[in-house]
Design a protein around this motif. Structure first.
Motif, mmCIF file in Angstrom:
data_model
loop_
_atom_site.group_PDB
_atom_site.id
_atom_site.type_symbol
_atom_site.label_atom_id
_atom_site.label_comp_id
_atom_site.label_asym_id
_atom_site.label_seq_id
_atom_site.Cartn_x
_atom_site.Cartn_y
_atom_site.Cartn_z
ATOM 1 N N PRO A 42 0.837 -1.199 0.000
ATOM 2 C CA PRO A 42 0.000 0.000 0.000
ATOM 3 C C PRO A 42 0.869 1.244 0.000
ATOM 4 O O PRO A 42 1.965 1.255 0.520
ATOM 5 N N GLY A 43 0.347 2.262 -0.603
ATOM 6 C CA GLY A 43 1.077 3.525 -0.676
ATOM 7 C C GLY A 43 0.608 4.304 -1.882
ATOM 8 O O GLY A 43 -0.288 3.894 -2.610
ATOM 9 N N HIS A 44 1.202 5.417 -2.092
ATOM 10 C CA HIS A 44 0.815 6.269 -3.205
ATOM 11 C C HIS A 44 1.639 5.933 -4.436
ATOM 12 O O HIS A 44 2.815 5.632 -4.347
ATOM 13 N N ALA A 45 0.988 5.999 -5.551
ATOM 14 C CA ALA A 45 1.707 5.858 -6.810
ATOM 15 C C ALA A 45 2.579 7.095 -6.990
ATOM 16 O O ALA A 45 2.264 8.164 -6.477
ATOM 17 N N PRO A 46 3.675 6.984 -7.704
ATOM 18 C CA PRO A 46 4.566 8.145 -7.856
ATOM 19 C C PRO A 46 3.867 9.370 -8.441
ATOM 20 O O PRO A 46 4.079 10.471 -7.977
ATOM 21 N N ALA A 47 3.050 9.178 -9.459
ATOM 22 C CA ALA A 47 2.395 10.332 -10.088
ATOM 23 C C ALA A 47 1.421 10.995 -9.118
ATOM 24 O O ALA A 47 1.306 12.221 -9.086
ATOM 25 N N ARG A 48 0.739 10.201 -8.320
ATOM 26 C CA ARG A 48 -0.206 10.772 -7.357
ATOM 27 C C ARG A 48 0.531 11.618 -6.331
ATOM 28 O O ARG A 48 0.083 12.701 -5.958
ATOM 29 N N SER A 49 1.674 11.142 -5.875
ATOM 30 C CA SER A 49 2.422 11.933 -4.893
ATOM 31 C C SER A 49 2.989 13.190 -5.546
ATOM 32 O O SER A 49 3.090 14.226 -4.896
ATOM 33 N N GLU A 50 3.354 13.101 -6.817
ATOM 34 C CA GLU A 50 3.847 14.290 -7.517
ATOM 35 C C GLU A 50 2.755 15.359 -7.586
ATOM 36 O O GLU A 50 3.028 16.544 -7.417
ATOM 37 N N ILE A 51 1.526 14.922 -7.823
ATOM 38 C CA ILE A 51 0.412 15.870 -7.922
ATOM 39 C C ILE A 51 0.086 16.442 -6.553
ATOM 40 O O ILE A 51 -0.098 17.646 -6.399
ATOM 41 N N SER A 52 0.004 15.574 -5.532
ATOM 42 C CA SER A 52 -0.371 16.063 -4.205
ATOM 43 C C SER A 52 0.701 16.957 -3.598
ATOM 44 O O SER A 52 0.391 17.865 -2.835
ATOM 45 N N GLU A 53 1.963 16.722 -3.943
ATOM 46 C CA GLU A 53 3.035 17.570 -3.430
ATOM 47 C C GLU A 53 3.243 18.815 -4.279
ATOM 48 O O GLU A 53 4.090 19.639 -3.971
#
Length: 133
Positions: free
Chosen positions: A28-39
């Protein structure tokens, strides 16, 4: 003689698991692209701009289709009346109103349906990119 001190009970040893789970699923965790967007990084900003550009392109295409099909309809309907000698025939007026009032609605519905399907496809593609599917 004083009683000897009892040794403190031992705590169980903590273990760290550092491997891929055997179930074959991703941890479980965030996909790289999702974390790029949220950050809100530059790459995340690029992802969001890409979605916005594709949605804008679809909207401009729908608007152009409406302008071409619906906007030119009054010109097409008045052209035969302008070319006829003596002006427009009085019997053609109800046809003009029917064409402008009724025949436009299926065109509007078809363009709107195309736009919604295209926008949903853009969002589905973007979600697949973000979630890594």
């Amino acid at each position: 003689m004083p009683p000897e001190p009892q040794p403190a009970p031992r705590r169980p040893r903590r273990e760290t698991v550092t491997g891929v789970p055997r179930s074959g699923r991703r941890p479980p965790g965030h996909a790289p692209a999702r974390s790029e967007i949220s950050e809100q990084t530059t790459l995340g900003h690029t992802y969001v701009r890409s979605l916005m550009r594709s949605q804008l392109r679809a909207a401009l295409r729908a608007l152009a289709a409406l302008a071409l099909l619906v906007g030119s309809l009054p010109l097409l309907l008045t052209l035969p009346a302008a070319l006829a000698p003596g002006g427009p025939a009085p019997s053609s007026e109800p046809f003009l109103w029917a064409a402008l009032g009724v025949a436009v609605h299926p065109v509007l519905w078809l363009v709107a349906r195309w736009y919604v399907r295209r926008a949903e496809r853009n969002e589905r593609d973007f979600t697949g990119l973000v979630e890594g599917r």
